[in-house]
Design an enzyme around this catalytic site. Structure first.
Site, short mmCIF file in Angstrom:
data_model
loop_
_atom_site.label_atom_id
_atom_site.label_comp_id
_atom_site.label_asym_id
_atom_site.label_seq_id
_atom_site.Cartn_x
_atom_site.Cartn_y
_atom_site.Cartn_z
CE LYS A 1 89.55 39.39 35.11
NZ LYS A 1 88.40 40.03 34.46
CD GLU B 1 98.08 51.41 40.71
OE1 GLU B 1 98.31 50.33 40.11
OE2 GLU B 1 97.48 52.37 40.19
N GLY C 1 86.52 43.07 36.65
CA GLY C 1 86.99 43.58 37.94
C GLY C 1 85.89 44.28 38.73
NE ARG C 2 83.26 48.43 34.52
CZ ARG C 2 84.19 48.15 33.63
NH1 ARG C 2 85.43 47.92 34.01
NH2 ARG C 2 83.90 48.10 32.34
CD GLU D 1 87.22 50.84 35.16
OE1 GLU D 1 88.43 51.07 35.06
OE2 GLU D 1 86.74 50.13 36.07
CG HIS E 1 74.81 70.93 56.03
ND1 HIS E 1 74.30 71.93 56.82
CD2 HIS E 1 74.02 69.85 56.24
CE1 HIS E 1 73.27 71.47 57.51
NE2 HIS E 1 73.08 70.21 57.17
CE LYS F 1 96.02 50.18 34.43
NZ LYS F 1 95.55 48.81 34.26
C1 G6Q Z 1 87.60 46.98 36.73
C2 G6Q Z 1 88.90 47.29 36.20
C3 G6Q Z 1 89.92 47.71 37.23
C4 G6Q Z 1 90.60 46.55 37.95
C5 G6Q Z 1 91.85 47.09 38.64
C6 G6Q Z 1 92.56 46.04 39.44
O1 G6Q Z 1 86.66 46.59 36.09
O2 G6Q Z 1 89.33 46.26 35.41
O3 G6Q Z 1 89.39 48.58 38.19
O4 G6Q Z 1 89.74 45.94 38.84
O5 G6Q Z 1 92.70 47.65 37.70
O6 G6Q Z 1 92.98 45.01 38.62
P1 G6Q Z 1 93.52 43.68 39.23
O7 G6Q Z 1 92.42 43.04 40.01
O8 G6Q Z 1 93.97 42.84 38.07
O9 G6Q Z 1 94.67 44.04 40.13
#
Ligand code: G6Q
Length: 552
Positions: free
Chosen positions: A206, A212, A267-268, A353, A384, A512
């Protein structure tokens, strides 16, 4: 005291909880043959059986009263009308627009976002068809065979979970892999055996700044160039899904292969947007559309059904009942469905989250529990492993069981065995086994009395352990979409009751920031502002770290 814990429904629930302390589910079932029809609800092809919960009509009435006192219905209206519910980030929460199948507009500040949503969906569709039918190829003209999605968190867990869930629908000519972890092993393994000539990378982020993802994206680009690709070919092998056009372009990806989404998609909650591109490449755009259609059907159900027959409301309020009135600190999700093996991981993010917060919307500390620890594994594997604790541990952990009537891959009697196990586990959790029953079983097995006396306490199951069961015909794309939307709205319901912002995630920031500061110190040594543990670990690692880092 907060408004919530001072509400009359809360007081009533505290009182009612005391009444329910001695009530066993076994007795409730014995005294009422109508529990199943009364405590089941169905929508979008999903049957929710919530009869194996410690609830009576009074409990449910009080939970519904709590929902009304917390203005759940008006929060729900705000969700669907594009209000800026995410106040700390000043953003609307409009992911439901991404799957809006009606001709109703989805307004944000008075403007309908649907034309933009449809435009990106059309571009995705053209791209997916182009890849599938060979109009879009790698730089040597060979069709794409491998797709590598690079993203993390919301840009990984949703599409990964859905790709796995829809494995039976995959296009046999396309293999999709996901790389999220900055641990180089993840990228290394994903690229193993890949041929750059027929590999397509999707950089999903996003913000397009996530450390990462950008580190993995740069390393993937280096690999591509090292394995014979040229700078000029990058645009054909790398596409982006992002809201940050400028950063995408700086990476070398042009607007024609950038699929945008918007800051009103968290994001989620983004798998319904172009973040679903790897899913669409795996299963085709028609199947991806069916996922959206299932989610839309669940949106309509959530938006319009009365609270007491509303699946997300029921799941959310039952969670509140255990978390806030029985002090349940954990919740298990157990799909008896191998293709849903990433569902617990996806839900960990969605629930923890979103609702793992300890201040309310106005920043005041809450005086009640919020999200529990969510965990899970597919059944029957977990029988199990951690089921021992569910049955005989000291904590009561409510659990959701999910199972399909029909298998995608019928082999002999496998599916009947799977079904029988799923049914047996919720029955065992509910009924338990009394000392008398255990003693009778030991005697019937001819166990010598002294051995029986030793074993007896270990053979007793307390029972009275609550569960929900979600039954559906088959895990098809539509049902999957409905299931995921069901959990999204469950999280929304709980956030509304707890008066928290379910759409921000400030708790991920501090780590972070500290990582950015620590990175150079792994080369230069720790600065004096660290505690002795952190500084000691930096020194220990520096002494042992191998000299350089090599490319994949
Ligand atoms: C979700 C969070 C988080 C996000 C990641 C990746 O709701 O905001 O999990 O999706 O940190 O972020 P980017 O899509 O910006 O790389």
């Amino acid at each position: 005291m907060s408004r919530l814990t001072e509400s009359s429904a809360w007081f009533e629930l505290v009182r009612h909880r005391q009444q329910m302390a001695g009530v066993s589910l076994r007795a409730l079932f014995a005294g009422d043959s109508g529990r199943f029809p009364r405590y089941t609800a169905e929508a979008c092809g999903i049957l929710l059986d919530y009869s194996k919960n410690r609830v009576t009509d009074e409990t449910l009435g009080l939970l519904m009263a709590l929902a009304r006192e917390c203005d759940l219905e008006s929060w729900r209206d705000d969700l669907f009308s594009g209000q800026r519910l995410n106040r700390t980030e000043d953003r609307a929460v409009l992911h439901t627009a991404l799957r809006n199948r009606s001709d109703r507009p989805a307004r944000l500040d008075g403007l309908d976002v649907m034309p933009e949503v449809r435009n990106v969906a059309r571009r995705m569709s053209r791209f997916v068809d182009g890849v599938h039918f060979g109009a879009i190829t790698g730089h040597t003209g060979r069709p794409f065979k491998d797709v590598v999605n690079i993203g993390i968190g919301g840009s990984d867990l949703g599409p990964l979970m859905v790709s796995e869930a829809l494995r039976p629908y995959h296009n046999p000519n396309i293999r999709v892999r996901y790389v999220s972890n900055v641990d180089g092993s993840h990228l290394y393994d994903a690229l193993d055996w890949l041929d750059p000539e027929n590999t397509l990378f999707i950089i999903t982020s996003k913000t397009f700044t996530t450390e990462e993802t950008m580190t993995n994206a740069r390393s993937a680009r280096d690999w591509f160039l090292r394995e014979g690709g040229r700078e000029a070919d990058i645009a054909r092998h790398f596409v982006a899904v992002s809201t940050n056009q400028a950063a995408v372009q700086a990476f070398g990806i042009g607007p024609e292969t950038t699929f945008s989404f918007w800051d009103w998609v968290g994001g989620r909650f983004s798998l319904w947007s172009a973040v679903g591109l790897p899913v669409a490449l795996a299963v085709g755009m028609d199947r991806f559309d069916e996922v959206l259609a299932g989610a839309f059907a669940m949106d309509e159900h959530f938006r319009t059904a009365s609270l007491d027959s509303n699946l997300p409301v029921l799941l959310g309020l039952l969670g509140v009942w255990y978390i806030n009135f029985w002090q349940a600190g954990a919740h298990a999700v157990v799909p008896y469905d191998q293709y849903l093996h990433r569902l617990p991981a996806y839900l960990q993010q969605l629930e923890m989250e979103s609702n793992g917060k300890s201040v309310d919307r106005d920043g005041r500390p809450v005086d009640y529990a919020t999200a529990p620890v969510l965990f899970g594994e597919p059944g029957t594997n977990c029988q199990h492993s951690f089921f021992q604790l569910l049955h005989q541990g000291t904590q009561v952990i409510p659990a959701d069981f999910l199972v399909a009537a029909e298998s995608h891959t019928p082999i002999g009697h496998h599916h009947r065995i799977l079904l029988a196990n799923c049914l047996a586990q919720t029955e065992a959790l509910m009924r338990g086994r009394t000392a008398e029953e255990a003693a009778a079983e030991l005697a019937a097995a001819g166990t010598p009395p002294e051995v029986a006396a030793l074993l007896l306490p270990h053979k007793v199951f307390p029972g009275n352990r609550p569960s929900n069961t979600l039954l559906y015909r088959k895990l098809d794309p539509y049902t999957l979409g409905a299931l995921v939307a069901l959990y999204e709205h469950k999280v929304f319901v709980q956030g509304a009751i707890w008066n928290i912002n379910s759409f921000d995630q400030w708790g991920v920031e501090l780590g972070k920031t500290l990582a950015r500061a620590l990175l150079p110190e792994l080369t230069t040594g720790p600065t004096p502002d660290h505690d002795s543990s952190t500084a000691g670990q930096v020194r220990w690692l520096r002494e042992r770290m191998a000299a350089g880092e090599t490319g994949v």
